[in-house]
Design an enzyme around this catalytic site. Structure first.
Site, mmCIF file in Angstrom:
data_model
loop_
_atom_site.group_PDB
_atom_site.id
_atom_site.type_symbol
_atom_site.label_atom_id
_atom_site.label_comp_id
_atom_site.label_asym_id
_atom_site.label_seq_id
_atom_site.Cartn_x
_atom_site.Cartn_y
_atom_site.Cartn_z
ATOM 1 N N TRP A 372 0.830 -1.214 0.000
ATOM 2 C CA TRP A 372 0.000 0.000 0.000
ATOM 3 C C TRP A 372 0.857 1.254 0.000
ATOM 4 C CZ3 TRP A 372 -1.014 3.456 4.378
ATOM 5 C CH2 TRP A 372 -0.251 3.161 5.517
ATOM 6 N N ASP A 373 2.138 1.083 0.242
ATOM 7 C CA ASP A 373 3.077 2.202 0.204
ATOM 8 C C ASP A 373 2.999 2.954 -1.126
ATOM 9 O OD1 ASP A 373 3.719 0.302 2.113
ATOM 10 O OD2 ASP A 373 5.870 0.614 1.977
ATOM 11 N N GLU A 503 1.480 -1.399 13.429
ATOM 12 C CA GLU A 503 1.503 -2.859 13.527
ATOM 13 C C GLU A 503 1.928 -3.359 14.901
ATOM 14 O OE1 GLU A 503 2.372 -3.613 8.763
ATOM 15 O OE2 GLU A 503 4.031 -3.599 10.194
ATOM 16 N N LYS A 615 4.189 2.091 16.310
ATOM 17 C CA LYS A 615 5.260 1.845 15.337
ATOM 18 C C LYS A 615 5.337 2.975 14.309
ATOM 19 C CE LYS A 615 6.780 -1.555 11.886
ATOM 20 N NZ LYS A 615 6.416 -2.777 11.138
ATOM 21 N N GLN A 616 4.190 3.419 13.849
ATOM 22 C CA GLN A 616 4.153 4.467 12.834
ATOM 23 C C GLN A 616 2.868 5.261 12.968
ATOM 24 O OE1 GLN A 616 3.705 1.556 9.377
ATOM 25 N NE2 GLN A 616 2.618 3.319 8.580
#
Length: 777
Positions: A372-373, A503, A615-616
């Site tokens: 999906w990046d 995640e 994480k992000q």
């Protein structure tokens, strides 16, 4: 401790001094690619020390059987492995019978390696004393041609320094390769033929299971002090066991051409080696060797110097549009150019069958060619720095895989043409191997539709939606409608059992970002259906006929969106990342012992999942995508709540925070995030660079400058800028191609300048005020 051996330089990645511990990291950092193929920066000569050998061909993969402890219904049958391809770069070197190997040399001095990003070349030089006492000086240069994308070229020279010497070059091809990343130690390649024709050699092999056919090729020229010479050659071959398990046979997998000559002290013996790959992606299987001969003849006819000049010219064209200049901060300048360079090495936009893998051509980790990046991070870069057709090709890639997305959803029990795009894929099939990602990280589906919206918003091209995009939008809307569950207790639609962008949280209920992008997709699908029905009646008839879409179904999308549930905290006045987030022990990152970082390498998953650490960007990812739906005050409140818990252990995280910190006028913080995203690999923040680079996040680095510091947005069909500049910079500049007009933006401490190279006058917004850019006459 971060890597510190890369020298700051605005146009090059430079390593000075011989340190075997840096070999694998440099192999990643100095990787080469031309969109069609790529390779790690392995040495041409033999090296018996620790190394990660890797050469890769775009679109060629192997379906490595899934390895799990227990099977789950709907689980992907394989993990698509990026294949280490047969090697063509090797040149064995012997001096007076002694093999040149930096791992075994008595001494190595003046070692220097440089990735020249301006020209797309890799240069290396050193002096060495071999075990037999001969001192030599070596220079090597190579590049992968942008102009002839099936070919690369090497110029390798050796000079004996302390005595005359008999030197042997043995350029070779080798198909007896293995992958570092393999589930079952399968054989990925099967060699079909090994042939040579005077100074050329060919190995034709095919991949097991997927049956891609590839011919690896080479042709050589020899020189003494620049004067071409002709030497007789010895034919060298080696064998290895290949074939299916239980039926392995001894097969020739190596061919070398050995050239021997006497070289006087101070003379330079040079080989020009031309090599590369021709595959059945572009040629008929039966014509591969013929096609190889033609492309080698083209390279030889041009010669090394002319090919090198063509390489410089091709990269000059890339940089003329894509470059970002930063004055006053060499590390920041080096970082952004490194990111732009690697993105252009990975994907050139000329082949809609290819995409932007997370490691590009720099390693094997993650597998697959598409995440999906691409839709979330990469499309803006390619839209603005190339022609819009390049971005359209990326969208076409997903349209061409819509049937597979419907098939993927069907395996999980979804019906009626619902589409679930894969987390990882090569051909549209899901091939990710972790259940909490494969089944649950479904927010990716929304990014497919967001990319269509982003493309239309930026380019003004509605034709993609009419011709292809609406079918994707319908499939994704159907998925969200079926995936949402109506909760009687909440009197709302909920989405259960998901993993958000963060995640470090698995199998949660009502991840805010997932719920929000689902709601947005359903609303967007409803709006586009109305537009097509009213304004494109013939196309609407075709689409509804093909998808069997009814008005009642369209209304159900709107109803579900209107009733979507979002977890919210009255205490903190913020949306919660997911249900139960406040049940965690809310200890901020700054209280973590530095010895415990990164937590993904130091902690158990049990401990990570129970922690509040992110994480992000997750909730903040939604505030980035859908910025126009929230006030600056709401952004500030959510940024202040979530940033202190974010460990940024995903490469995709710092760029989002950089853009938002800049929007909030927190320029010192934005600058720190920018440095982290731009130098993530150069400084090895995550201590894993030897496995390969983080290619897709590099597009986020570009966004950090253009959307973050430049404040670029599209508002009401106009480009809008709110320029800001970090204290460390004197000025910066970039270009964007907006609807066929190239706008140059130059930002200094006390002024911003906007200009056009050509075309009609263009009205833009600067800090909310309208202004018109005119072409300099």
């Amino acid at each position: 401790m971060h890597l510190e051996y890369i020298k700051p330089n605005p146009w090059s990645i430079i390593e000075e001094g011989w340190n075997p511990e840096h070999v694998k990291s440099s192999e990643s950092l100095m990787s080469l690619g031309n969109g069609a193929m790529g390779q790690r920066a392995n040495f041409e000569e033999e090296y018996s020390g620790a190394t990660f050998q890797g050469s890769y061909i775009g679109g060629v993969y192997y379906p490595d059987k899934t390895k799990v402890g227990w099977w789950k219904n709907g689980y992907p049958e394989y993990f698509a492995k990026v294949l280490n391809a047969p090697s063509w770069i090797g040149i064995k070197v012997k001096v007076n019978g002694e093999r040149l190997d930096l791992h075994t040399c008595v001494s190595v001095s003046d070692f220097r390696r440089e990735l020249n990003m301006l020209y797309g070349t890799l240069d290396r030089s050193f002096k060495a004393t071999l075990k037999n006492g001969v001192e030599v000086s070596v220079k090597a240069q190579r590049f992968l041609s942008l102009a002839l994308n099936e070919v690369g070229a090497i110029k390798y020279s050796i000079k004996p320094l302390n005595q005359d010497a008999t030197i042997i070059f043995e350029p070779y091809l080798d198909s007896g390769v293995t992958n570092e990343d393999s589930n079952w130690d399968d054989q990925f390649w099967n060699t079909l033929s090994v042939t040579d024709d005077e100074d050329a050699a060919f190995i034709t092999a095919h991949t097991m299971k997927t049956n891609f056919h590839v011919t690896t090729m080479m042709r050589n020229r020899l020189f003494i002090d620049g004067r071409e010479i002709t030497l007789s050659r010895k034919h060298k071959t080696k064998t290895s066991y290949q074939g299916a398990i239980g039926h392995k046979e001894e097969t020739t997998t190596y061919i070398g051409h050995e050239y021997e000559t006497d070289v006087k002290q101070g003379e330079t013996f040079t080989i020009h080696k031309f090599g590369g790959y021709v595959s059945d992606l572009n040629h008929a299987k039966e014509n591969l060797q013929t096609a190889s001969t033609i492309v080698l003849n083209t390279a030889i006819t041009q010669g090394y110097d002319a090919m090198l000049q063509a390489q410089k010219d091709a990269w000059a064209q890339v940089w003329a549009m894509a470059d970002i200049t930063i004055d006053g901060d060499v590390k920041a300048q080096q970082g952004i150019r490194f990111n732009i360079f690697q993105l252009n090495q990975t994907y050139t936009g000329v082949d809609s069958r290819l995409n932007i893998g997370p490691k590009g051509f720099t390693g094997e980790k993650y597998g697959g060619s598409t995440y999906w990046d691409t839709e979330a991070y990469c499309i803006p870069f390619y839209m603005a720095t190339k022609d819009q057709e390049v971005a359209r090709n990326l969208l076409t890639y997903r349209y061409n895989q819509l049937d597979k997305a419907i098939e993927n959803a069907g395996k999980l029990g979804f019906k009626n043409g619902a589409a679930l795009y894969p987390m990882v894929t090569m051909n549209g099939e899901e091939c990710h191997n972790e259940w909490e990602i494969t089944f649950e990280e479904i927010h990716r589906n929304g990014s497919m539709v967001f990319a269509i919206h982003n493309y239309e918003r930026y380019t003004g091209d509605y034709s993609y939606i009419v011709e292809m995009g609406m079918e994707v939008i319908v499939g994704v809307a159907r998925f969200w409608r079926q995936r949402a569950t109506f909760s009687k207790a909440k009197n709302k639609y909920v989405i259960l059992g998901v993993t958000g962008p963060n995640e470090y949280e698995n199998n949660v209920n009502n991840n805010w970002f997932t719920n929000y992008i689902a709601k947005w997709c359903l609303e967007y699908a409803f709006a586009k259906a109305e537009e097509l029905r009213d304004n494109h009646k013939d196309d609407w008839k075709r689409i509804t006929g093909k998808t069997k879409l009814s008005f009642d179904e369209i209304l159900s999308w709107k109803s579900t969106a209107e009733q979507m549930y979002f977890p919210y905290s009255e205490e903190y006045d913020v949306f919660l990342q997911q249900d139960g987030f406040l049940d965690k022990e809310l200890v901020t990152v700054d209280k973590l012992d530095k010895s415990q970082r990164p937590i993904n390498q130091k902690w158990s998953w049990d401990r990570i999942l129970r922690s509040p650490y992110i994480k992000q960007a997750d909730t903040l990812q939604g505030f980035y995508f859908f910025e126009d739906n929230f006030t600056t005050e709401e952004l500030e409140k959510h940024f202040d709540f979530y940033e202190p818990f974010t460990v940024h252990e995903s490469s995709l995280s710092p760029c989002v925070h950089a853009i938002q910190a800049a929007k909030l006028d927190r320029m010192e913080q934005a600058y720190k995030f920018y440095l982290r995203t731009s130098r993530l690999d150069l400084d090895d923040y995550n201590k894993e660079v030897e496995e390969g680079l983080h290619i897709t996040s590099m597009a986020g680095t570009w966004m950090s400058v253009v959307e973050g510091f430049g404040g670029m947005r599209v508002r009401n069909n106009k480009l809008s800028f709110e320029p800001k500049i970090p204290d460390a910079w004197h000025s910066y500049s970039f270009k964007v191609n907006f609807r066929g007009q190239v706008v140059k933006v130059e930002v200094a401490k006390n002024k911003s300048t906007f200009s056009l190279d050509s075309g009609d006058d263009l009205e833009i917004l600067v800090n909310g005020e309208k202004c018109t850019i005119t072409v300099a006459r």
